[in-house]
Motif scaffolding. Sequence first.
Motif, PDB file in Angstrom:
ATOM      1  N   ALA A  77       8.381  85.147  16.803  1.00 28.54           N
ATOM      2  CA  ALA A  77       8.976  85.690  18.025  1.00 28.54           C
ATOM      3  C   ALA A  77      10.276  86.430  17.685  1.00 28.54           C
ATOM      4  CB  ALA A  77       9.245  84.562  19.011  1.00 28.54           C
ATOM      5  N   PRO A  78      10.744  87.318  18.559  1.00 25.92           N
ATOM      6  CA  PRO A  78      11.970  88.082  18.250  1.00 25.92           C
ATOM      7  C   PRO A  78      13.176  87.200  17.992  1.00 25.92           C
ATOM      8  CG  PRO A  78      10.784  89.099  20.077  1.00 25.92           C
ATOM      9  CD  PRO A  78      10.089  87.799  19.790  1.00 25.92           C
ATOM     10  N   TRP A  79      13.337  86.120  18.775  1.00 26.55           N
ATOM     11  CA  TRP A  79      14.519  85.271  18.568  1.00 26.55           C
ATOM     12  C   TRP A  79      14.463  84.512  17.248  1.00 26.55           C
ATOM     13  CZ3 TRP A  79      10.872  84.375  22.421  1.00 26.55           C
ATOM     14  CH2 TRP A  79      10.021  83.307  22.206  1.00 26.55           C
ATOM     15  N   ALA A  80      13.270  84.356  16.666  1.00 28.50           N
ATOM     16  CA  ALA A  80      13.141  83.614  15.419  1.00 28.50           C
ATOM     17  C   ALA A  80      13.642  84.395  14.214  1.00 28.50           C
ATOM     18  CB  ALA A  80      11.678  83.209  15.204  1.00 28.50           C
ATOM     19  N   ARG A  81      13.890  85.686  14.382  1.00 30.03           N
ATOM     20  CA  ARG A  81      14.337  86.510  13.261  1.00 30.03           C
ATOM     21  C   ARG A  81      15.853  86.592  13.166  1.00 30.03           C
ATOM     22  NH1 ARG A  81      10.423  91.558  14.930  1.00 30.03           N
ATOM     23  NH2 ARG A  81       8.527  90.327  15.240  1.00 30.03           N
ATOM     24  N   SER A  82      16.561  85.881  14.010  1.00 31.08           N
ATOM     25  CA  SER A  82      18.017  85.984  14.032  1.00 31.08           C
ATOM     26  C   SER A  82      18.695  85.060  13.034  1.00 31.08           C
ATOM     27  CB  SER A  82      18.537  85.661  15.438  1.00 31.08           C
ATOM     28  OG  SER A  82      18.185  84.334  15.805  1.00 31.08           O
ATOM     29  N   TYR A  83      17.939  84.178  12.362  1.00 30.78           N
ATOM     30  CA  TYR A  83      18.574  83.215  11.463  1.00 30.78           C
ATOM     31  C   TYR A  83      19.253  83.934  10.296  1.00 30.78           C
ATOM     32  CZ  TYR A  83      19.169  79.239   8.357  1.00 30.78           C
ATOM     33  OH  TYR A  83      19.703  78.283   7.535  1.00 30.78           O
ATOM     34  N   GLY A  84      18.589  84.937   9.727  1.00 29.22           N
ATOM     35  CA  GLY A  84      19.193  85.677   8.627  1.00 29.22           C
ATOM     36  C   GLY A  84      20.489  86.353   9.027  1.00 29.22           C
ATOM     37  N   ALA A  85      20.559  86.844  10.268  1.00 32.64           N
ATOM     38  CA  ALA A  85      21.794  87.476  10.738  1.00 32.64           C
ATOM     39  C   ALA A  85      22.931  86.467  10.822  1.00 32.64           C
ATOM     40  CB  ALA A  85      21.560  88.130  12.100  1.00 32.64           C
ATOM     41  N   PHE A  86      22.632  85.236  11.234  1.00 34.62           N
ATOM     42  CA  PHE A  86      23.671  84.212  11.294  1.00 34.62           C
ATOM     43  C   PHE A  86      24.126  83.806   9.896  1.00 34.62           C
ATOM     44  CE2 PHE A  86      22.272  83.784  15.658  1.00 34.62           C
ATOM     45  CZ  PHE A  86      23.424  83.407  16.324  1.00 34.62           C
TER      46      PHE A  86
END
Length: 397
Positions: free
Chosen positions: A55-64
């Motif tokens: 899902a789109p929200w699942a790809r934000s970990y790398g940004a954090f």
Amino acid sequence: MSAPQATRTTALHAGAWWLWALGLATAASRTTDPLLLGLLVGVAGYVVAARRTEAPWARSYGAFVKLGLVVIAVRLAFAFFLGSPIPGTHTLVALPEVPLPDWAKGVRIGGRVTAEGMVFALYDGLKLATLLICVGAANALANPARLLKSLPGALYEAGVAVVVAMTFAPNLVADVQRLRAARRLRGRPDRGVKALLQVGLPVLEGALERSVALAAAMDARGYGRSAEVPPAVRHLTSVLTLGGLLGICAGTYGLLGDTGGGYGVPLLLAGLAAALAGLWLGGRRSVRSRYRPDRWGVRAWLVAGSGTAVAALMIWANDYAPAALHPPAVPLTAPVLPLWPAVSVLVGLLPAFVAPLPSGADRADRADRADQGERADRAASRGRAPDVDPRMKEPTQ
């Protein structure tokens, strides 16, 4: 207990993921040991890799994670150029010091840079970066829409605003990744300042389109309707909710602080009781209905309990042996990994084994996207754009 495939009915409650991540963040706030903080980051990363979807929200970990690295770099830069309150004897470099007026006593620019001050800044920055990464793990694992559906009726309007704000960064990251992949497929550079500027306008356009679509959906669903309640009940609800939230904030501050453990728990419990009473009364003014509400099952208890256990054990270890969790910067000593706190951190790995597995479609889609990226990179390295199969709409050799 084998983990089932995640479906609409077996998906883990979004609140369980947030409680687990907040437990890890609480544990990170109780130590400055870089080995323990690195272990917390490894636990969060392993669970995210094992249980996140496409899902789109699942790809934000790398940004954090990248944001955490930026925080560490900024903290070290401040310590290097503005000095550190930690005295030291090992001088790394002596910078020219800028003279400041009398009203700026205690502040300096330049001067002697010591190894002890830089180590203290590294520990401090790593602690804040670990907190951000734990929050990023919750963003990558919890579905914000399902979390919004589980909120009490009194917090629905505020929850909508929070969820929209939380999904902005993941959707932004997803748009940037999609546009960069499209530029690679067209043989255009996807790195550098020029490429970033050319990607910015489509990303802004996509954000505006999502905003308009969200406003239309909220208007079509009658967002903002409320039932009539007596003024006395409304005022009592406001007092209980506001007082409860203040008590929760004060209790949480006491638990996270080093000297507030005595009053933190009573204030937190009193605040929770008042806030729950206010939310129950406030829910009477909500006229919305819930379709298929999420259930808090055994696996949700295990996931949330693992994060709570990590936080409780780390708080106990900080009270029992604080020196083991806070390696000194003066004198310079190599950090040591304490055994029992490290074992307590490993309890946070439980969600990687008990939480429902991502669906097979998600895993297949993840593999297809990885294969597509590899073929695109190989084609770009040969100096040509990859061919596209019109039937499959995927890059082929």
